[in-house]
Enzyme design. Sequence first.
Site, short mmCIF file in Angstrom:
data_model
loop_
_atom_site.label_atom_id
_atom_site.label_comp_id
_atom_site.label_asym_id
_atom_site.label_seq_id
_atom_site.Cartn_x
_atom_site.Cartn_y
_atom_site.Cartn_z
N LYS A 128 0.84 -1.21 0.00
CA LYS A 128 0.00 0.00 0.00
C LYS A 128 0.87 1.26 0.00
O LYS A 128 0.61 2.21 -0.73
CB LYS A 128 -0.96 -0.02 1.20
CG LYS A 128 -2.06 -1.07 1.04
CD LYS A 128 -2.89 -1.30 2.30
CE LYS A 128 -3.85 -2.47 2.08
NZ LYS A 128 -4.63 -2.83 3.27
N GLN A 168 -4.77 -1.74 9.56
CA GLN A 168 -4.65 -3.06 8.93
C GLN A 168 -5.20 -4.14 9.87
O GLN A 168 -4.88 -4.17 11.05
CB GLN A 168 -3.18 -3.34 8.57
CG GLN A 168 -2.96 -4.59 7.75
CD GLN A 168 -3.56 -4.54 6.34
OE1 GLN A 168 -3.73 -3.47 5.76
NE2 GLN A 168 -3.88 -5.70 5.79
N ASP A 171 -11.05 2.39 3.56
CA ASP A 171 -11.30 0.95 3.41
C ASP A 171 -12.78 0.68 3.13
O ASP A 171 -13.14 -0.39 2.64
CB ASP A 171 -10.94 0.21 4.72
CG ASP A 171 -9.60 -0.49 4.65
OD1 ASP A 171 -9.19 -0.90 3.55
OD2 ASP A 171 -8.97 -0.65 5.71
N1 GUN Z 1 -6.80 -7.16 6.03
C1 GUN Z 1 -7.06 -7.90 4.92
N2 GUN Z 1 -7.58 -7.13 3.95
C2 GUN Z 1 -7.66 -5.88 4.45
C3 GUN Z 1 -8.09 -4.64 3.91
O1 GUN Z 1 -8.57 -4.52 2.76
N3 GUN Z 1 -8.00 -3.56 4.75
C4 GUN Z 1 -7.53 -3.66 6.03
N4 GUN Z 1 -7.49 -2.57 6.78
N5 GUN Z 1 -7.10 -4.80 6.55
C5 GUN Z 1 -7.18 -5.90 5.76
#
Ligand code: GUN
Length: 290
Positions: A53, A97, A120
């Site tokens: 990211k 996350q 998200d």
């Molecule tokens: N863990 C697995 N996929 C995601 C996601 O798309 N966003 C976040 N914040 N955590 C995750």
Amino acid sequence: MYKIIDGKHIASEIKREIATEVSERKAAGLKIPHLAAILVGNDGGSETYVAHKVKACEEVGFESTLIRLPDSTSEEELLGKVRELNSDDSVDGFIVQLPLPKHISEEKVTNTIAAGKDVDGFHPENLGKMMLGAPVFVSATPFGITELLRRYDIPTAGSRVVIIGRSNIVGRPLSILLSMKGVDATVTVVHSRSKDIEAICSEADILIAAIGQPLFVKANMVKEGAVVIDVGTTRVKNETSKSGWKLTGDVDFDAVAPKCSYITPVPGGVGPMTIVSLLRNTLLACRMKD
Ligand code: GUN
């Protein structure tokens, strides 16, 4: 012969589009989008995802901030950090996350993120608005999947879609997006308590696997000519790879691919699309301040 849905390629295309807009913003003296990410602990998968990211932010010219907190962080400390980012005007959007350490409530954390910065798309307000068809931050993975189908001209109107898995972050929001006016699919969600999963899956024009069980989808569950989308990304032990593991999807690719018209690989299918959806939402958040 089946065709590969190349998520990596489409994601690069979208990143180029975003980068162009960032350059135009820079030239016009407008704010540069800024995405922040909070990573708690040292989960291997989460480390990799967050690193991707941050790298994606650099590629499109965004500012990014990575906040690393130890496993021992208390729920209150994390909530404090979230509130800090909520009121930091330089940050347009941020993510925490998941998964979080067991002693921290993911629900409480998600609900504390300001809905206007929840890139998200996990906050109840954003999920609720999405259900009503209002323009908001759409959950990153579901949006990425609809974008893949759209950019590959895969027809969804009247198509029978079967989604395996009902998670809050993929299966359930995706079922809503695909049944919206304009997308117009007929959607079935199957889950751990469903009966006759194989029979239901084998009627799908578009089969989407999002349960996190490596190689769950076998050839007998797939109709000849179906489109198969694999959301799974489980690290499976693998002695021949340098890292000692291999990212493995929910679909038994080698057995299933010959029956498909289109199929996504793992890695390089849905994963890169989730990341660009996050960039897109951050750009939208930044634009809202113009
Ligand atoms: N863990 C697995 N996929 C995601 C996601 O798309 N966003 C976040 N914040 N955590 C995750």
